[in-house]
Design a protein around this motif. Sequence first.
Motif, PDB file in Angstrom:
ATOM      1  N   PHE A 272     -46.819  44.634  10.424  1.00 31.66           N
ATOM      2  CA  PHE A 272     -45.848  44.927  11.605  1.00 31.66           C
ATOM      3  C   PHE A 272     -44.413  43.948  11.510  1.00 31.66           C
ATOM      4  CE2 PHE A 272     -44.062  44.398  15.735  1.00 31.66           C
ATOM      5  CZ  PHE A 272     -43.694  45.615  16.172  1.00 31.66           C
ATOM      6  N   ILE A 273     -44.550  42.753  11.192  1.00 33.41           N
ATOM      7  CA  ILE A 273     -43.498  41.742  11.181  1.00 33.41           C
ATOM      8  C   ILE A 273     -42.750  41.935   9.965  1.00 33.41           C
ATOM      9  CG2 ILE A 273     -42.902  39.446  11.477  1.00 33.41           C
ATOM     10  CD1 ILE A 273     -45.553  39.001  13.080  1.00 33.41           C
ATOM     11  N   THR A 274     -43.349  42.358   8.775  1.00 32.66           N
ATOM     12  CA  THR A 274     -42.548  42.235   7.448  1.00 32.66           C
ATOM     13  C   THR A 274     -42.096  43.358   6.881  1.00 32.66           C
ATOM     14  OG1 THR A 274     -44.519  41.818   6.131  1.00 32.66           O
ATOM     15  CG2 THR A 274     -43.659  39.749   7.130  1.00 32.66           C
ATOM     16  N   ASP A 275     -42.884  44.441   7.307  1.00 31.60           N
ATOM     17  CA  ASP A 275     -42.620  45.606   6.430  1.00 31.60           C
ATOM     18  C   ASP A 275     -41.110  46.337   6.808  1.00 31.60           C
ATOM     19  OD1 ASP A 275     -44.800  45.812   4.960  1.00 31.60           O
ATOM     20  OD2 ASP A 275     -45.522  48.017   5.758  1.00 31.60           O
ATOM     21  N   PRO A 276     -40.677  46.143   8.059  1.00 36.34           N
ATOM     22  CA  PRO A 276     -39.528  46.280   8.287  1.00 36.34           C
ATOM     23  C   PRO A 276     -38.303  45.674   7.736  1.00 36.34           C
ATOM     24  CG  PRO A 276     -40.555  45.987  10.375  1.00 36.34           C
ATOM     25  CD  PRO A 276     -41.241  45.584   9.259  1.00 36.34           C
ATOM     26  N   VAL A 277     -38.505  44.549   6.993  1.00 38.41           N
ATOM     27  CA  VAL A 277     -37.621  43.859   6.041  1.00 38.41           C
ATOM     28  C   VAL A 277     -37.375  44.671   4.906  1.00 38.41           C
ATOM     29  CG1 VAL A 277     -36.586  41.749   4.915  1.00 38.41           C
ATOM     30  CG2 VAL A 277     -37.807  41.619   7.208  1.00 38.41           C
ATOM     31  N   TRP A 278     -38.535  45.189   4.335  1.00 35.76           N
ATOM     32  CA  TRP A 278     -38.406  45.962   3.134  1.00 35.76           C
ATOM     33  C   TRP A 278     -37.632  47.249   3.452  1.00 35.76           C
ATOM     34  CZ3 TRP A 278     -38.848  45.483  -1.930  1.00 35.76           C
ATOM     35  CH2 TRP A 278     -39.323  46.712  -2.691  1.00 35.76           C
ATOM     36  N   TRP A 279     -38.090  47.928   4.301  1.00 38.54           N
ATOM     37  CA  TRP A 279     -37.516  49.280   4.899  1.00 38.54           C
ATOM     38  C   TRP A 279     -35.781  49.000   5.137  1.00 38.54           C
ATOM     39  CZ3 TRP A 279     -40.313  53.311   4.318  1.00 38.54           C
ATOM     40  CH2 TRP A 279     -41.658  53.272   4.405  1.00 38.54           C
ATOM     41  N   LEU A 280     -35.524  47.800   5.660  1.00 37.73           N
ATOM     42  CA  LEU A 280     -34.220  47.550   5.763  1.00 37.73           C
ATOM     43  C   LEU A 280     -33.469  47.714   4.384  1.00 37.73           C
ATOM     44  CD1 LEU A 280     -31.487  46.497   7.398  1.00 37.73           C
ATOM     45  CD2 LEU A 280     -32.510  44.164   6.942  1.00 37.73           C
ATOM     46  N   PHE A 281     -34.033  46.875   3.605  1.00 34.65           N
ATOM     47  CA  PHE A 281     -33.235  46.827   2.262  1.00 34.65           C
ATOM     48  C   PHE A 281     -33.349  48.024   1.378  1.00 34.65           C
ATOM     49  CE2 PHE A 281     -33.848  42.095   2.868  1.00 34.65           C
ATOM     50  CZ  PHE A 281     -32.598  41.794   2.861  1.00 34.65           C
ATOM     51  N   LEU A 282     -34.337  48.656   1.539  1.00 25.43           N
ATOM     52  CA  LEU A 282     -34.457  49.960   0.676  1.00 25.43           C
ATOM     53  C   LEU A 282     -33.686  51.100   1.221  1.00 25.43           C
ATOM     54  CD1 LEU A 282     -36.581  51.190  -1.342  1.00 25.43           C
ATOM     55  CD2 LEU A 282     -37.772  52.491   0.720  1.00 25.43           C
ATOM     56  N   PHE A 283     -33.205  51.057   2.468  1.00 25.43           N
ATOM     57  CA  PHE A 283     -32.423  52.328   2.875  1.00 25.43           C
ATOM     58  C   PHE A 283     -31.103  51.808   3.081  1.00 25.43           C
ATOM     59  CE2 PHE A 283     -36.664  53.975   4.339  1.00 25.43           C
ATOM     60  CZ  PHE A 283     -36.605  55.097   3.150  1.00 25.43           C
ATOM     61  N   TRP A 284     -30.683  50.586   3.288  1.00 23.31           N
ATOM     62  CA  TRP A 284     -29.321  50.204   3.808  1.00 23.31           C
ATOM     63  C   TRP A 284     -28.754  49.364   2.589  1.00 23.31           C
ATOM     64  CZ3 TRP A 284     -32.122  51.512   8.348  1.00 23.31           C
ATOM     65  CH2 TRP A 284     -31.214  52.282   9.082  1.00 23.31           C
ATOM     66  N   LEU A 285     -29.589  48.933   1.578  1.00 21.04           N
ATOM     67  CA  LEU A 285     -28.980  48.287   0.471  1.00 21.04           C
ATOM     68  C   LEU A 285     -27.711  48.723   0.086  1.00 21.04           C
ATOM     69  CD1 LEU A 285     -28.911  45.697  -1.544  1.00 21.04           C
ATOM     70  CD2 LEU A 285     -30.393  46.576  -2.821  1.00 21.04           C
ATOM     71  N   GLY A 286     -27.914  49.971  -0.433  1.00 24.80           N
ATOM     72  CA  GLY A 286     -26.621  50.578  -1.064  1.00 24.80           C
ATOM     73  C   GLY A 286     -25.320  50.515  -0.073  1.00 24.80           C
ATOM     74  N   LYS A 287     -25.508  51.017   1.213  1.00 25.08           N
ATOM     75  CA  LYS A 287     -24.665  51.171   2.041  1.00 25.08           C
ATOM     76  C   LYS A 287     -24.177  49.835   2.422  1.00 25.08           C
ATOM     77  CE  LYS A 287     -25.238  53.750   5.893  1.00 25.08           C
ATOM     78  NZ  LYS A 287     -24.079  54.347   5.895  1.00 25.08           N
ATOM     79  N   PHE A 288     -24.923  48.675   2.392  1.00 20.05           N
ATOM     80  CA  PHE A 288     -24.328  47.363   2.551  1.00 20.05           C
ATOM     81  C   PHE A 288     -23.245  47.030   1.478  1.00 20.05           C
ATOM     82  CE2 PHE A 288     -24.689  42.858   1.403  1.00 20.05           C
ATOM     83  CZ  PHE A 288     -24.114  42.187   2.440  1.00 20.05           C
ATOM     84  N   LEU A 289     -23.895  47.080   0.161  1.00 21.71           N
ATOM     85  CA  LEU A 289     -23.122  46.973  -0.886  1.00 21.71           C
ATOM     86  C   LEU A 289     -21.734  47.700  -0.797  1.00 21.71           C
ATOM     87  CD1 LEU A 289     -25.892  46.295  -3.686  1.00 21.71           C
ATOM     88  CD2 LEU A 289     -24.477  44.463  -2.403  1.00 21.71           C
ATOM     89  N   ALA A 290     -22.013  48.954  -0.684  1.00 20.48           N
ATOM     90  CA  ALA A 290     -20.629  49.952  -0.765  1.00 20.48           C
ATOM     91  C   ALA A 290     -19.811  49.488   0.240  1.00 20.48           C
ATOM     92  CB  ALA A 290     -21.303  51.303  -0.530  1.00 20.48           C
ATOM     93  N   SER A 291     -20.119  48.889   1.512  1.00 22.49           N
ATOM     94  CA  SER A 291     -19.214  48.735   2.385  1.00 22.49           C
ATOM     95  C   SER A 291     -18.730  47.452   2.533  1.00 22.49           C
ATOM     96  CB  SER A 291     -19.794  49.070   3.939  1.00 22.49           C
ATOM     97  OG  SER A 291     -20.966  48.084   3.996  1.00 22.49           O
ATOM     98  N   GLU A 292     -19.407  46.461   1.962  1.00 22.09           N
ATOM     99  CA  GLU A 292     -18.836  45.060   2.043  1.00 22.09           C
ATOM    100  C   GLU A 292     -18.074  44.813   0.710  1.00 22.09           C
ATOM    101  OE1 GLU A 292     -19.449  42.716   4.151  1.00 22.09           O
ATOM    102  OE2 GLU A 292     -20.200  44.490   5.612  1.00 22.09           O
ATOM    103  N   TYR A 293     -18.355  45.431  -0.420  1.00 25.57           N
ATOM    104  CA  TYR A 293     -17.738  45.054  -1.652  1.00 25.57           C
ATOM    105  C   TYR A 293     -17.214  46.356  -2.301  1.00 25.57           C
ATOM    106  CZ  TYR A 293     -20.414  40.913  -1.036  1.00 25.57           C
ATOM    107  OH  TYR A 293     -20.819  39.719  -0.587  1.00 25.57           O
ATOM    108  N   ASP A 294     -16.921  47.393  -1.687  1.00 23.28           N
ATOM    109  CA  ASP A 294     -16.190  48.643  -1.865  1.00 23.28           C
ATOM    110  C   ASP A 294     -16.486  49.110  -3.398  1.00 23.28           C
ATOM    111  OD1 ASP A 294     -14.047  50.624  -1.687  1.00 23.28           O
ATOM    112  OD2 ASP A 294     -12.476  49.354  -2.667  1.00 23.28           O
TER     113      ASP A 294
END
Length: 430
Positions: A240-262
């Motif tokens: 419950f505590i740590t799986d959300p971190v994996w979900w965060l990077f799984l679904f938002w990593l591409g968006k984070f890199l695209a938005s922060e580094y164009d």
Amino acid sequence: MSAPATTVAAPVGRFRWRVCAMLLAATTINYIDRQVLGVLAPFLQDEIGWNEIEYGYIVMAFQAAYAIGLLCAGAVIDRFGTRIGYALAIGIWSLAAMGHALAASVLGFVIARFALGLGEAGNFPAAVKTVAEWFPRRERAFAVGIFNAGSNIGAILAPLIVPAVAAAWGWQAAFLCTGVLSATWLVLWLARYRPPEQQPRLSAAELAHIRSDPPESTVKVPWLQLLRHRQAWSFVAAKFITDPVWWLFLFWLGKFLASEYDLSLARIGPPIIVVYLMADVGSIAGGWLAGRFVRLGWSMNRARKGAMLVCALCVVPVVFATRVDNLWAAVGLIGLAMAGHQGWSANVLTLPSDMFPRQTVASVVGIGGFAGAVGGMAMSFFTGSQLQATGSYATVFMIAGSAYLFALLCVHLLAPRLQPATLDVPRTGT
């Protein structure tokens, strides 16, 4: 006088590692299927027209179905066995993966993701139960680490395959191709897999090695009864505590890199691949580390938690990922965190088989996975709302960096010695 006879130990054999390779392939395909959306998200967002909150709803639909599926999948797999249970799961997710090609709106993607989540929920309960059936306890963390590495391999292959397929034949073709991979594995699984006692190609020596642990109870236990034990809650808390971190990077990593580094679709692949290569190393190293500690003479409790502590410390520096200006510095920090998560998972996923008999393992994994998916839903809602309001990832990365040490504390308080659970044996009449 003839020479005295000598006894030569029969070679153990390695057929069990072929089974592990099949689990690795299934987990790889599982993550290719779910990662297609993560790779295409920044670009589908422009084509479909969803905002950050609506994307959060699409992610949450997968996680809600994944939670429901996990709650049921473990019991189904324990009831029907890994061969049929795994086949049912991958059959559903294969159809659902291809169904994404029909989506043309936010609602369409919500429906497709929900169906995919239901099917993919069966992967880890089935795989962990298969490991419990095919490996003695001392080899399980390493075997889990190997098949769990498929989550990283799949996430590496997705940014290699998906942009090329989407550019050549359209984004719909990317979802269709991954569905075909799932269907191919299903055919091979049904044709080749049998439980150890029914596998004619398994030697007697290897079967004896697999069954070298002390005998376990074979009593069927309702999964609700499992929640009476603190050992089950230790696994639930960790997920419950740590799986959300994996979900965060799984679904938002591409968006984070695209938005922060164009980054464009053509440029987003290499950073994602580096992150998941690091995670792959972490997955295998985390399982190996626990085994190494055992070989040094540590108790299973100390070895498991020692490896988990090392992995938890690897995640902490991710809090600085939003504060660096260099793309590859951010990639390094996120990659280290994901390596830590995967090493952590290799050990956490072994906890059920450390503390519960084989016939209940899939149910315990399913309950913990349900908790992890619920936590992931909360994280997805929070992340979408946070980004819509502030556009900053700083708070969610701060939560990610602190989650694992807190989870380890919970595991230790609930299962201080990782003692096997004492399950109630139903009384029979005399």
